[in-house]
Scaffold this motif. Structure first.
Motif, PDB file in Angstrom:
ATOM      1  N   HIS A 194       0.761  -1.294   0.218  1.00 45.83           N
ATOM      2  CA  HIS A 194       0.011  -0.049   0.000  1.00 45.83           C
ATOM      3  C   HIS A 194       0.849   1.115   0.025  1.00 45.83           C
ATOM      4  N   ALA A 195       2.202   0.997   0.221  1.00 40.33           N
ATOM      5  CA  ALA A 195       2.918   2.282   0.219  1.00 40.33           C
ATOM      6  C   ALA A 195       4.467   1.778  -0.393  1.00 40.33           C
ATOM      7  N   TYR A 196       5.092   2.980  -0.792  1.00 36.57           N
ATOM      8  CA  TYR A 196       6.265   2.565  -1.513  1.00 36.57           C
ATOM      9  C   TYR A 196       7.147   3.729  -1.270  1.00 36.57           C
ATOM     10  N   THR A 197       8.644   3.350  -1.437  1.00 40.88           N
ATOM     11  CA  THR A 197       9.663   4.615  -1.033  1.00 40.88           C
ATOM     12  C   THR A 197       9.875   5.332  -2.347  1.00 40.88           C
ATOM     13  N   ALA A 198      10.124   6.593  -2.303  1.00 40.74           N
ATOM     14  CA  ALA A 198      10.506   7.248  -3.517  1.00 40.74           C
ATOM     15  C   ALA A 198      11.910   7.994  -2.904  1.00 40.74           C
ATOM     16  N   GLU A 199      12.512   8.937  -3.749  1.00 37.73           N
ATOM     17  CA  GLU A 199      13.734   9.538  -3.455  1.00 37.73           C
ATOM     18  C   GLU A 199      13.580  10.331  -2.273  1.00 37.73           C
ATOM     19  N   ASP A 200      12.535  11.237  -2.153  1.00 40.11           N
ATOM     20  CA  ASP A 200      12.291  12.153  -0.820  1.00 40.11           C
ATOM     21  C   ASP A 200      11.381  11.490   0.117  1.00 40.11           C
ATOM     22  N   GLY A 201      11.229  10.270   0.021  1.00 36.59           N
ATOM     23  CA  GLY A 201      10.227  10.037   1.311  1.00 36.59           C
ATOM     24  C   GLY A 201       9.472   8.517   1.025  1.00 36.59           C
ATOM     25  N   VAL A 202       8.500   8.319   1.854  1.00 37.11           N
ATOM     26  CA  VAL A 202       7.645   7.156   1.752  1.00 37.11           C
ATOM     27  C   VAL A 202       5.948   7.688   1.354  1.00 37.11           C
ATOM     28  N   TYR A 203       5.559   7.146   0.337  1.00 39.04           N
ATOM     29  CA  TYR A 203       4.212   7.554   0.092  1.00 39.04           C
ATOM     30  C   TYR A 203       2.962   6.445   0.062  1.00 39.04           C
ATOM     31  N   PHE A 204       2.146   6.777   0.497  1.00 37.41           N
ATOM     32  CA  PHE A 204       0.811   5.873   0.344  1.00 37.41           C
ATOM     33  C   PHE A 204       0.531   5.992  -1.058  1.00 37.41           C
ATOM     34  N   HIS A 205       0.149   4.716  -1.531  1.00 32.04           N
ATOM     35  CA  HIS A 205      -0.441   4.578  -2.919  1.00 32.04           C
ATOM     36  C   HIS A 205      -1.802   4.341  -2.895  1.00 32.04           C
ATOM     37  N   VAL A 206      -2.648   5.411  -3.188  1.00 33.19           N
ATOM     38  CA  VAL A 206      -3.998   5.455  -3.139  1.00 33.19           C
ATOM     39  C   VAL A 206      -4.632   4.610  -3.802  1.00 33.19           C
ATOM     40  N   GLU A 207      -4.045   4.317  -5.025  1.00 37.59           N
ATOM     41  CA  GLU A 207      -4.827   3.349  -6.207  1.00 37.59           C
ATOM     42  C   GLU A 207      -4.817   1.957  -5.527  1.00 37.59           C
ATOM     43  N   SER A 208      -3.975   1.768  -4.590  1.00 34.46           N
ATOM     44  CA  SER A 208      -4.093   0.328  -4.306  1.00 34.46           C
ATOM     45  C   SER A 208      -4.969  -0.037  -3.158  1.00 34.46           C
ATOM     46  N   ALA A 209      -5.910   1.000  -2.906  1.00 26.44           N
ATOM     47  CA  ALA A 209      -7.307   0.619  -2.232  1.00 26.44           C
ATOM     48  C   ALA A 209      -8.287   1.749  -2.588  1.00 26.44           C
ATOM     49  N   PRO A 210      -8.650   1.486  -3.905  1.00 27.84           N
ATOM     50  CA  PRO A 210      -9.535   2.414  -4.330  1.00 27.84           C
ATOM     51  C   PRO A 210     -10.883   2.447  -3.817  1.00 27.84           C
ATOM     52  N   ASP A 211     -11.308   1.396  -3.468  1.00 26.54           N
ATOM     53  CA  ASP A 211     -12.698   1.275  -2.538  1.00 26.54           C
ATOM     54  C   ASP A 211     -12.606   2.299  -1.464  1.00 26.54           C
ATOM     55  N   LYS A 212     -11.786   2.493  -0.966  1.00 22.62           N
ATOM     56  CA  LYS A 212     -11.762   3.537   0.393  1.00 22.62           C
ATOM     57  C   LYS A 212     -11.779   4.882  -0.147  1.00 22.62           C
TER      58      LYS A 212
END
Length: 495
Positions: free
Chosen positions: A134-152
């Motif tokens: 549901h989350a991934y690391t990027a260059e400047d931090g960690v992000y929640f991936h909204v499309e991983s839970a579209p029903d919410k």
RNA sequence: GCACGGAUGUCGGAGCGGUUACGUCGGGGAUUGCAAAUCCUCUUACCUGGGUUCAAAUCCCAGUCCGUGCUCCA
């Protein structure tokens, strides 16, 4: 009658059922302590104070948690600008927060967690979210991936993810950074040089805003609790982000049984904002008006409706509030030592005026409770108190024998304390009400002159020299003094 | 554009199927030498157009206008 409340998620009033009998877990998003509190904060925390008080009065054991966001971009920015250590800044603002809220007669929450105390649990949650994709690391931090839970998506605002896929009105640039999708939000921010940091698996940094509340509510209540509150603006993205984080992490849904959001404060019809220069801090307001009058003004509106703050509103509040206090004061004065009689039966249909009045008052008290049970309708509840004030005044001025009048005074005292006092929180303590009014230094300054003029006016009036008497009254008016003629002679006050 | 709210008498603002909101302003009255303060009292209302109903400000449909959110925000 059962308590019903408006749930933002279901978008309707629903009957209130707690997760465990007799107990309520309530989490309200607190302030980010980068500055002084303003009128909007007052409105929010008075609204939830009222809810807190009514739930307690209804027999619930309320566990009320309200956080402090004590690290974020604005705190860092402010600290750099002022050259003050961010920790000092935070402490100072928290101290003033308590002071402001106390002045507004807001009862303390049971817990005031600070997000910097929960960084470890935040890291733990973020690790779990990454592991669950549901989350991934990027260059400047960690992000929640909204499309991983579209029903919410859109649970509180009703927006569909498809609509937002189009791009939110083109206003998302600047939040882009290195995240995959503009809807994604930061869970962990990599530190820039010189910023306060905490160690993490993703390097030195600090938590994103949304994850704080998730960690704190989870810590206090576990996977789910009864009421989640906050300002109307927090519905999106903050509260929806909490739903994503919590529910994806724990696998439990829903996070909160009821979502409650208070309406905003406008000033003279405009949104209160720093750019418009119509920003009122509580500190400023306290210099101008009695904070209890401000509380009255804010309680005198339904918590969900927007409120337009203006002079007229405060003037009305001042007037109505002092009407209640006046009656309370005469009730207190009537509660003297001595024999107290039993009051007659409360009966609306009775020919006995006292009995009938008591019947009416009983009905108003019921109306008060009904109003509060209906989504905490304090507006309606205030109306009942105001109506009762009139009736109590009538009862207190009835010609009664001593025992009866003591009983009536006591009844009036209790009536007001149980409604305006305990629930609405707009009644000052008996000590404050009975205290001799503090001598206004301005008053002492001109008192000799005013007394002199009043004596002359009384003499003129005795001689029926009306033009002379009125001329003196005009002269007093120029000093800003208003004369009131009473059977015991004239009194005066500032206009 | 999408989403969520709202539209009530001079004004602020409740009610949300049949019943007085409350307050302010204005009219009348009591009180007063006249005022102020206080008390009593009166008038006036539900955005537009359809529909449901014995009955609609209140429910349904359509429209108009307004606010807020979609970006840090109580």
């Amino acid at each position: 009658m059962p308590l019903r409340l408006h749930d933002t998620r279901r978008r309707e009033k629903v009957e209130f059922k707690t997760q465990s009998p007799g107990k309520v877990g309530m989490y309200v998003c607190g302030v980010t302590v980068y500055d002084l509190c303003h009128l909007g904060h007052a409105r929010c925390y008075i609204a939830f104070d009222l809810i807190h008080r009514w739930l307690e009065a209804s027999g619930y054991d309320v566990d009320y948690v309200q956080n402090f966001t004590d690290i974020d971009d604005k705190i860092i920015k402010r600290s750099i600008e002022s050259g003050e250590d961010w920790k000092v800044l935070v402490e100072k603002n928290i101290e003033t927060y308590y002071e402001d809220m106390d002045s507004l007669n807001i009862l303390r929450a049971d817990h005031y967690p600070r997000c910097t105390e929960y960084v470890d649990s935040m890291i733990h949650i973020i690790e779990d979210l990454i592991q669950k994709d549901h989350a991934y690391t990027a260059e400047d931090g960690v992000y929640f991936h909204v499309e991983s839970a579209p029903d919410k998506y859109g649970q509180l605002t009703g927006q569909s993810i498809d609509a937002v896929r189009q791009g939110a009105g083109g206003r998302v640039q600047g939040t882009g950074d290195t995240k995959r999708d503009h809807k994604d939000f930061a869970l962990w921010k990599q530190a820039k040089p010189g910023e306060p940091t905490w160690p993490s698996p993703w390097g030195e940094g600090r938590p994103g805003w949304h994850i704080e509340c998730t960690a704190m509510s989870l810590d206090h209540f576990g996977v789910s609790f009864d009421i989640h509150g906050g300002g109307h603006d927090l519905r999106f993205p903050h509260h929806e982000a909490e739903i994503f984080q919590s529910e994806c992490h724990t696998g439990h849904s829903p996070l909160a049984g009821y979502w409650l959001h208070n309406g905003f404060v406008n000033i003279d019809g405009e949104k209160m904002s720093k750019s418009l220069g119509n920003f009122w801090t509580i500190q400023e307001i306290r210099k101008k008006i009695d904070p209890m009058v401000l509380r009255f003004a804010l309680v005198n509106a339904h918590y969900r409706s927007p409120i337009d703050m203006n002079e007229q509103l405060l003037k009305d509040a001042q007037r109505n509030h002092s009407r209640i206090i006046d009656v309370y004061a005469s009730a207190l004065h009537g509660c003297t030592e001595g024999q107290v009689h039993n009051l007659p039966m409360a009966d609306i249909t009775s020919m006995n005026p006292l009995s009938k009045s008591l019947g009416l008052l009983e009905k108003m008290a019921e109306g008060f409770a009904r109003a509060m049970d209906d989504d905490f309708n304090s507006r309606e509840a205030v109306a009942k108190v105001l109506a009762a004030t009139k009736e109590l005044q009538r009862v207190l001025s009835m010609e009664l024998d001593e025992g009866d009048s003591r009983a009536v005074a006591n009844y009036a005292k209790v009536w007001l304390e149980e409604t305006a006092g305990q629930i609405l929180g707009i009644l000052p303590s008996p000590e404050v009400v009975l205290a001799e009014p503090e001598e206004d230094p301005r008053r002492a300054e001109i008192a000799p002159k005013v007394d002199e003029l009043l004596a002359q006016r009384t003499a003129a009036r005795t001689n029926k020299d009306w033009p002379r008497a009125d001329a003196i009254r005009d002269e007093l008016a120029e000093l800003g003094v208003v004369v009131k003629d009473t059977p015991d002679g004239p009194t005066w006050d500032f206009a």
